[in-house]
Design a protein around this motif. Structure first.
Motif, PDB file in Angstrom:
ATOM      1  N   VAL A  76      77.600  25.832 -35.546  1.00  0.00           N
ATOM      2  CA  VAL A  76      78.560  25.164 -36.687  1.00  0.00           C
ATOM      3  C   VAL A  76      77.712  25.572 -38.029  1.00  0.00           C
ATOM      4  CG1 VAL A  76      79.704  23.178 -37.821  1.00  0.00           C
ATOM      5  CG2 VAL A  76      79.316  23.293 -35.155  1.00  0.00           C
ATOM      6  N   LEU A  77      78.235  26.475 -38.704  1.00  0.00           N
ATOM      7  CA  LEU A  77      77.426  26.935 -39.972  1.00  0.00           C
ATOM      8  C   LEU A  77      78.443  27.352 -41.172  1.00  0.00           C
ATOM      9  CD1 LEU A  77      75.408  30.138 -38.429  1.00  0.00           C
ATOM     10  CD2 LEU A  77      74.285  27.737 -39.357  1.00  0.00           C
ATOM     11  N   GLU A  78      77.841  27.033 -42.250  1.00  0.00           N
ATOM     12  CA  GLU A  78      78.446  27.276 -43.492  1.00  0.00           C
ATOM     13  C   GLU A  78      77.948  28.701 -44.067  1.00  0.00           C
ATOM     14  OE1 GLU A  78      80.625  25.357 -45.061  1.00  0.00           O
ATOM     15  OE2 GLU A  78      80.488  23.870 -43.731  1.00  0.00           O
ATOM     16  N   THR A  79      78.880  29.284 -44.621  1.00  0.00           N
ATOM     17  CA  THR A  79      78.473  30.887 -45.084  1.00  0.00           C
ATOM     18  C   THR A  79      77.244  30.408 -46.302  1.00  0.00           C
ATOM     19  OG1 THR A  79      80.435  31.637 -44.831  1.00  0.00           O
ATOM     20  CG2 THR A  79      79.103  32.830 -46.080  1.00  0.00           C
ATOM     21  N   PRO A  80      76.156  31.078 -46.038  1.00  0.00           N
ATOM     22  CA  PRO A  80      75.013  30.799 -46.997  1.00  0.00           C
ATOM     23  C   PRO A  80      75.330  31.780 -48.263  1.00  0.00           C
ATOM     24  CG  PRO A  80      74.438  32.555 -45.540  1.00  0.00           C
ATOM     25  CD  PRO A  80      75.759  32.178 -45.065  1.00  0.00           C
ATOM     26  N   ALA A  81      74.651  31.288 -49.393  1.00  0.00           N
ATOM     27  CA  ALA A  81      74.462  31.984 -50.798  1.00  0.00           C
ATOM     28  C   ALA A  81      73.237  31.909 -51.333  1.00  0.00           C
ATOM     29  CB  ALA A  81      75.868  31.206 -51.566  1.00  0.00           C
ATOM     30  N   PRO A  84      69.123  35.941 -55.508  1.00  0.00           N
ATOM     31  CA  PRO A  84      68.420  37.194 -55.177  1.00  0.00           C
ATOM     32  C   PRO A  84      66.798  36.788 -55.090  1.00  0.00           C
ATOM     33  CG  PRO A  84      70.254  37.410 -56.965  1.00  0.00           C
ATOM     34  CD  PRO A  84      70.042  35.931 -56.271  1.00  0.00           C
ATOM     35  N   GLY A  85      66.317  35.950 -55.817  1.00  0.00           N
ATOM     36  CA  GLY A  85      64.823  35.675 -56.026  1.00  0.00           C
ATOM     37  C   GLY A  85      64.416  35.355 -54.674  1.00  0.00           C
ATOM     38  N   GLU A  86      65.281  34.312 -54.086  1.00  0.00           N
ATOM     39  CA  GLU A  86      64.633  34.006 -52.663  1.00  0.00           C
ATOM     40  C   GLU A  86      64.763  34.796 -51.477  1.00  0.00           C
ATOM     41  OE1 GLU A  86      66.407  30.304 -49.684  1.00  0.00           O
ATOM     42  OE2 GLU A  86      67.738  31.115 -51.144  1.00  0.00           O
ATOM     43  N   ARG A 111      75.524  40.924 -45.091  1.00  0.00           N
ATOM     44  CA  ARG A 111      75.859  39.529 -44.705  1.00  0.00           C
ATOM     45  C   ARG A 111      75.043  38.964 -43.907  1.00  0.00           C
ATOM     46  NH1 ARG A 111      81.315  40.264 -40.711  1.00  0.00           N
ATOM     47  NH2 ARG A 111      81.078  37.976 -41.088  1.00  0.00           N
ATOM     48  N   TYR A 112      74.783  37.599 -43.756  1.00  0.00           N
ATOM     49  CA  TYR A 112      73.722  37.174 -42.942  1.00  0.00           C
ATOM     50  C   TYR A 112      74.062  36.510 -41.616  1.00  0.00           C
ATOM     51  CZ  TYR A 112      71.220  37.466 -47.468  1.00  0.00           C
ATOM     52  OH  TYR A 112      70.717  38.028 -48.611  1.00  0.00           O
ATOM     53  N   LEU A 296      60.338  29.274 -46.779  1.00  0.00           N
ATOM     54  CA  LEU A 296      61.176  30.109 -45.971  1.00  0.00           C
ATOM     55  C   LEU A 296      62.734  29.838 -46.350  1.00  0.00           C
ATOM     56  CD1 LEU A 296      59.441  30.952 -42.707  1.00  0.00           C
ATOM     57  CD2 LEU A 296      59.351  32.338 -44.842  1.00  0.00           C
ATOM     58  N   PRO A 297      63.442  30.691 -46.532  1.00  0.00           N
ATOM     59  CA  PRO A 297      64.969  30.610 -46.591  1.00  0.00           C
ATOM     60  C   PRO A 297      65.582  29.989 -44.944  1.00  0.00           C
ATOM     61  CG  PRO A 297      64.694  32.859 -46.497  1.00  0.00           C
ATOM     62  CD  PRO A 297      63.521  32.378 -46.680  1.00  0.00           C
ATOM     63  N   ALA A 298      66.545  29.065 -45.301  1.00  0.00           N
ATOM     64  CA  ALA A 298      67.260  28.504 -44.409  1.00  0.00           C
ATOM     65  C   ALA A 298      68.030  29.404 -43.359  1.00  0.00           C
ATOM     66  CB  ALA A 298      67.835  27.154 -44.566  1.00  0.00           C
ATOM     67  N   TYR A 299      68.350  29.078 -42.179  1.00  0.00           N
ATOM     68  CA  TYR A 299      69.056  29.697 -41.142  1.00  0.00           C
ATOM     69  C   TYR A 299      70.373  29.781 -42.032  1.00  0.00           C
ATOM     70  CZ  TYR A 299      70.970  31.381 -36.810  1.00  0.00           C
ATOM     71  OH  TYR A 299      71.615  31.981 -35.670  1.00  0.00           O
ATOM     72  N   PRO A 300      71.109  30.707 -41.851  1.00  0.00           N
ATOM     73  CA  PRO A 300      71.074  31.928 -40.835  1.00  0.00           C
ATOM     74  C   PRO A 300      70.166  33.271 -41.908  1.00  0.00           C
ATOM     75  CG  PRO A 300      72.993  32.205 -41.925  1.00  0.00           C
ATOM     76  CD  PRO A 300      72.565  30.785 -42.098  1.00  0.00           C
ATOM     77  N   VAL A 301      69.693  32.936 -43.152  1.00  0.00           N
ATOM     78  CA  VAL A 301      69.159  33.790 -43.977  1.00  0.00           C
ATOM     79  C   VAL A 301      67.834  34.505 -43.194  1.00  0.00           C
ATOM     80  CG1 VAL A 301      68.233  34.391 -46.383  1.00  0.00           C
ATOM     81  CG2 VAL A 301      70.267  32.805 -45.944  1.00  0.00           C
ATOM     82  N   GLN A 302      66.745  33.718 -43.002  1.00  0.00           N
ATOM     83  CA  GLN A 302      65.647  34.236 -42.571  1.00  0.00           C
ATOM     84  C   GLN A 302      65.887  34.826 -41.244  1.00  0.00           C
ATOM     85  OE1 GLN A 302      62.847  34.387 -44.090  1.00  0.00           O
ATOM     86  NE2 GLN A 302      61.260  34.491 -42.179  1.00  0.00           N
ATOM     87  N   HIS A 303      66.733  34.372 -40.306  1.00  0.00           N
ATOM     88  CA  HIS A 303      67.094  35.054 -39.182  1.00  0.00           C
ATOM     89  C   HIS A 303      67.589  36.682 -39.505  1.00  0.00           C
ATOM     90  CE1 HIS A 303      69.854  35.963 -35.970  1.00  0.00           C
ATOM     91  NE2 HIS A 303      69.140  35.524 -35.090  1.00  0.00           N
ATOM     92  N   ALA A 304      68.403  36.611 -40.319  1.00  0.00           N
ATOM     93  CA  ALA A 304      68.728  37.901 -40.590  1.00  0.00           C
ATOM     94  C   ALA A 304      67.769  38.957 -41.160  1.00  0.00           C
ATOM     95  CB  ALA A 304      70.012  37.959 -41.688  1.00  0.00           C
TER      96      ALA A 304
END
Length: 358
Positions: A76-81, A84-86, A111-112, A296-304
């Motif tokens: 169950v995920l929301e689309t991350p945003a 750019p700095g992160e 896309r992440y 670190l950025p949260a899932y799913p960003v770091q995962h991607a």
């Protein structure tokens, strides 16, 4: 006479034995899912990383191999945003490891993750016998849609509050994920560190708090563990790491070898690979990235952002840079010359459970 392993959950789900194969991302295949279901348990397909067409293809493949109930799991995920700095900071931290693997500097992906609502609509249309969810709480209206499609719903909980929330929204069963479990933690209420509750402590507290059947998960590798879970009031046990070592397992040979060589102290929980706490076998990537854990950025960003690293590490046979997900009881894996077929593992687990309960 062997003791019957029938429970209210096995009867409700239409299965013979209280054995659930964990839905392991990258670790389950249609062949594994069908083999477990055909053997009397319930196989589970991890579909969180699949686009809609791939999900359809995999589910259709399962249906071509079994007429028994099976499960499909989504996050169950929301689309991350992310900013750019992160992304720039995260890629800078990963660049030394990319260079070691011969990878060029990376740019932000287009896309992440897959769109969860599109996945959910596809899952409802597929009418999977069982749908399970982790990382968040599915809304009541979506659970009603799944019920209307004929799907039973399992919600993952790492604490009592999460179990009660799933019950309030209409779930049919709770998967109680103990701290020993391999892979990602499912926590969505409270700080993840506060929900690192061992299976032995978590299961009876959730059993006492809800009126739904409970599936115990975390640190269960054999029939003794299944018997213990049933004794604690669970109506089934979920095993993940045990099925990573079966003949149908698709995981890298180096990953399997690390599981074979595991001891009781081999695993850690880490955010370094995906941005969400997950348990795996300690390796160099965890150690080197550990100092950045809270940045670190949260899932799913770091995962991607680490996907290409993990893929290249597998191709180069570099397990020190792979996400070697495994539970805390990985050291109990069955060390056989040839991998045990998933169906045979179910039969062995049933016999061991009956012996332990006798």
């Amino acid at each position: 006479m062997p003791r019957s392993l029938s429970t209210p959950l096995t009867r409700k789900f239409g299965i013979d034995f209280p054995i659930v194969q964990g839905p392991m991302n990258g670790g389950s295949t249609p062949e594994m899912v069908a083999a477990v279901s055909n053997a009397g348990g319930i196989g589970a397909l991890a579909a969180a990383n699949f686009d809609v067409q791939t999900m359809r293809t995999k589910v259709n493949a399962i249906r071509s191999l079994t007429t028994k109930p099976f499960c499909v799991n989504l996050f169950v995920l929301e689309t991350p945003a992310p900013t750019p700095g992160e992304i720039r900071d995260a890629l800078d931290r990963l660049q030394p490891i990319r260079a070691e693997l011969g990878l060029p500097p990376a740019a932000a992906p287009e896309r992440y993750c897959e769109e969860f609502r599109e996945q959910l609509d596809a899952l409802i249309a597929l009418k999977a016998p069982v749908a399970s969810f982790t990382f968040g709480l599915l809304d009541a209206a979506s659970i009603e849609r799944l019920h209307a499609a004929g799907s039973l719903v399992i919600g993952t909980a790492t604490n009592v509050a999460e179990a009660l929330a799933w019950q309030a929204n209409g779930a049919d069963a709770i998967c109680a994920q103990g701290a020993e479990a391999g892979g990602h933690r499912g926590t969505f209420i409270g700080h993840p560190d506060a929900s690192m509750i061992g299976t032995l402590a978590l299961v009876p507290q959730i059993v006492d708090a809800v009126a739904l059947p409970v599936i115990a998960a975390g640190g269960i590798m054999d029939g003794r563990g299944i018997a213990a879970a049933l004794t604690l009031g669970a109506q089934a046990a979920q095993l993940g790491t045990a099925f990573l070592m079966t003949a149908e397992s698709p995981i890298h040979a180096a990953w399997q070898e690390k599981i074979r060589l595991s001891t009781d102290t081999s695993t850690r929980t880490t955010r370094t690979f995906t941005g969400r706490s997950a348990r795996g076998i300690l390796n160099d990537f965890m150690l080197r990235m550990g100092r950045y854990e809270q940045e670190l950025p949260a899932y799913p960003v770091q995962h991607a952002l680490t996907t290409e690293i993990r893929k290249a590490a597998g191709q180069a046979n570099r397990p020190e840079f792979m996400s070697l997900w495994a539970g805390q009881a990985a050291g109990m894996s069955r060390r056989r010359a040839e991998a045990i077929p998933a169906a045979e593992l179910v039969r062995v687990l049933v016999a061991e459970t009956q012996a332990a309960l006798a």
